[in-house]
Design an enzyme around this catalytic site. Structure first.
Site, PDB file in Angstrom:
ATOM      1  N   ILE A 179       0.848  -1.209   0.000  1.00  0.00           N
ATOM      2  CA  ILE A 179       0.000   0.000   0.000  1.00  0.00           C
ATOM      3  C   ILE A 179       0.880   1.254   0.000  1.00  0.00           C
ATOM      4  O   ILE A 179       0.574   2.260  -0.648  1.00  0.00           O
ATOM      5  CB  ILE A 179      -0.963  -0.007   1.216  1.00  0.00           C
ATOM      6  CG1 ILE A 179      -1.737  -1.334   1.266  1.00  0.00           C
ATOM      7  CG2 ILE A 179      -1.937   1.162   1.136  1.00  0.00           C
ATOM      8  CD1 ILE A 179      -2.571  -1.537   2.525  1.00  0.00           C
ATOM      9  N   SER A 214      -6.959  -1.249  10.554  1.00  0.00           N
ATOM     10  CA  SER A 214      -7.531  -2.368   9.785  1.00  0.00           C
ATOM     11  C   SER A 214      -8.947  -2.660  10.253  1.00  0.00           C
ATOM     12  O   SER A 214      -9.268  -2.498  11.442  1.00  0.00           O
ATOM     13  CB  SER A 214      -6.653  -3.592  10.023  1.00  0.00           C
ATOM     14  OG  SER A 214      -7.276  -4.756   9.545  1.00  0.00           O
ATOM     15  N   TYR A 244      -1.616  -9.926  15.759  1.00  0.00           N
ATOM     16  CA  TYR A 244      -1.622  -8.866  14.738  1.00  0.00           C
ATOM     17  C   TYR A 244      -2.799  -7.912  14.976  1.00  0.00           C
ATOM     18  O   TYR A 244      -2.630  -6.694  15.029  1.00  0.00           O
ATOM     19  CB  TYR A 244      -1.701  -9.466  13.321  1.00  0.00           C
ATOM     20  CG  TYR A 244      -1.996  -8.400  12.291  1.00  0.00           C
ATOM     21  CD1 TYR A 244      -1.003  -7.526  11.865  1.00  0.00           C
ATOM     22  CD2 TYR A 244      -3.290  -8.218  11.779  1.00  0.00           C
ATOM     23  CE1 TYR A 244      -1.281  -6.509  10.945  1.00  0.00           C
ATOM     24  CE2 TYR A 244      -3.580  -7.220  10.870  1.00  0.00           C
ATOM     25  CZ  TYR A 244      -2.573  -6.371  10.456  1.00  0.00           C
ATOM     26  OH  TYR A 244      -2.856  -5.355   9.562  1.00  0.00           O
ATOM     27  N   LYS A 283      -3.061  -3.626  16.156  1.00  0.00           N
ATOM     28  CA  LYS A 283      -3.789  -2.494  15.542  1.00  0.00           C
ATOM     29  C   LYS A 283      -4.653  -1.794  16.593  1.00  0.00           C
ATOM     30  O   LYS A 283      -4.726  -0.571  16.637  1.00  0.00           O
ATOM     31  CB  LYS A 283      -4.635  -2.984  14.367  1.00  0.00           C
ATOM     32  CG  LYS A 283      -3.815  -3.464  13.178  1.00  0.00           C
ATOM     33  CD  LYS A 283      -2.984  -2.341  12.570  1.00  0.00           C
ATOM     34  CE  LYS A 283      -1.949  -2.837  11.590  1.00  0.00           C
ATOM     35  NZ  LYS A 283      -0.987  -1.837  11.154  1.00  0.00           N
ATOM     36  N   GLY A 336     -11.079 -18.711  12.493  1.00  0.00           N
ATOM     37  CA  GLY A 336     -10.849 -17.281  12.705  1.00  0.00           C
ATOM     38  C   GLY A 336     -11.513 -16.381  11.671  1.00  0.00           C
ATOM     39  O   GLY A 336     -11.578 -15.171  11.861  1.00  0.00           O
TER      40      GLY A 336
END
Ligand code: NAD
Ligand code: WQD
Length: 339
Positions: free
Chosen positions: A12, A125, A150, A154, A298
């Site tokens: 990105i 995210s 992870y 965030k 998940g």
């Protein structure tokens, strides 16, 4: 205007550097090349005609970062992409993820708070929403307990930004919660470079089509969705990149209503796994080899964004379609395999 882009050689980040340079910003990139290559600079230069200034630097290294900011104390804004992003890997390496994603933000903020201009855009995210109760997901939806280190990083980073904004009124922050960025630059000069076996849907599709993988496994078709497969908000990476430019302008022009703001960055439209496969088949003119397998642990059933806040306050909406994103992803895959 001079903008620091951390992780600017990544997926990105590189697309955002292109959009910034197209809008006339001077860009300095920091990257440690842990998930990117130096050749991305060539791609950026091929598109924009400008090679951004680049420093190979690891944001975990406090003293090197301090030295960097002493040499670049005229930075007008920071866009902070640098982080590790593999959800599965983060489960096995939690400390690495907390260090690489959380401590790096802390180091960056410590240096930023010494500057005259304290503007930062943070890559968050949709993972912070987990399995949301209502679709589409607004920014006010509750933050759910993270399913992975992870995801946790965030959430923690957003909290660090909120707490720091509370005590540092000069600090101006926007957190952008991306949904599912896909595709590549339409020039096929830059794109996604997944290491090893891709965990994400679109690179898995293009690698299957090019012959690197035997077949795509579709993780479950027994969800309570129209075709039984999961729904996501897939957004062209160029649209995501452009959102950073408008968010940056909001910071630089003092248009914020509070010094910490958060926006969803998605198309507002959900697509199923089967619809993504069909889009790929349409634009590539070929059938994809796939089979249905068990659900992936998940996975949430559905996640797509309410984008009215970004539309009303940033004046931004996505403009590229799923077919365009799949076309560009496919062009990029073909280009990197024939190099
Ligand atoms: P990427 O891995 O392609 O880019 C990240 C870049 O940061 C890489 O070039 C890597 O080399 C660099 N980097 C990592 N750790 C570093 C460190 N300690 N010091 C300096 N450089 C470092 O990832 P991306 O897909 O471009 O994602 C960018 C950001 O957006 C990340 O913060 C990610 O968590 C977030 N995000 C990504 C997605 C997605 O689906 N791609 C979705 C939501 C949020
Ligand atoms: C999309 C859909 C899979 C691969 C991840 C991260 C999230 C965020 C975005 C960073 C799902 C299905 C996938 C495959 C499949 N990233 N799928 N076969 O799960 O929405 O989110 O990227 O912040 O944190 O978790 O994206 O691309 O992995 O999956 O059927 O081989 O495709 O089940 O429904 P996801 P994804």
């Amino acid at each position: 205007m001079k903008i620091l882009v951390t992780g600017g050689l990544g997926y990105i980040g590189s697309h955002t550097v292109v959009e910034l340079q197209n809008e006339g910003y001077d860009v300095v990139v920091i990257d440690n090349l842990s998930n990117s290559t130096i050749s991305v600079l060539n791609g950026i230069e091929a598109i924009t005609g400008i090679r951004p200034e680049f420093e190979e630097l690891d944001l975990r290294d406090n003293s090197k970062l301090k030295d960097f900011f002493e040499r670049h104390n005229d930075i007008d804004g920071v866009i902070h992409f640098a982080a590790s992003k593999a959800v599965g890997e983060s489960v096995g390496k939690p400390l690495f993820y907390y260090e690489n994603n959380v401590s790096t933000l802390i180091h960056l903020l410590q240096e930023l708070l010494k500057l005259d201009k304290q503007n930062i855009i943070f890559s968050s995210s949709c993972t912070v929403y987990g399995e949301a109760d209502k679709m589409p997901i607004t920014e006010n939806a509750p933050i759910k307990p993270a399913q992975s280190p992870y995801g946790n990083t965030k959430q923690i980073c957003e909290e660090i930004l909120i707490d720091t904004c509370n005590v540092s009124s000069y600090l101006k922050t926007i957190a952008l919660r991306y949904f599912n960025p896909i595709g590549a630059h339409p020039s096929a000069e830059i794109g996604e470079l997944p290491q090893g076996v891709p965990q994400n849907l679109v690179p898995y599709i293009t690698q299957t089509a090019i012959g690197l993988r035997k077949e795509l496994s579709v993780f479950g078709n027994d969800y309570p969705t129209p075709d039984g497969t999961c729904i996501r908000d897939y957004i062209h990476v160029v649209d995501v990149a452009k959102a950073h430019v408008v968010a940056l302008e909001r910071l630089l022009n003092n248009h914020q209503t509070s010094n910490y703001e958060v926006f969803n960055i998605g198309t507002g439209k959900g697509s199923s796994v089967i619809e993504v496969i069909e889009a790929f088949e349409r634009v590539s003119n070929q059938k994809l080899n796939y089979k249905i397998v068990e659900r992936r642990t998940g996975d949430v059933m559905s996640a797509y964004a309410d984008i009215s806040k970004a539309k009303n306050m940033l004046g931004w909406t996505s403009s590229l379609t799923l077919d365009e994103a799949m076309r560009d992803a496919w062009q990029w895959e073909q280009k990197i395999r024939t190099k």
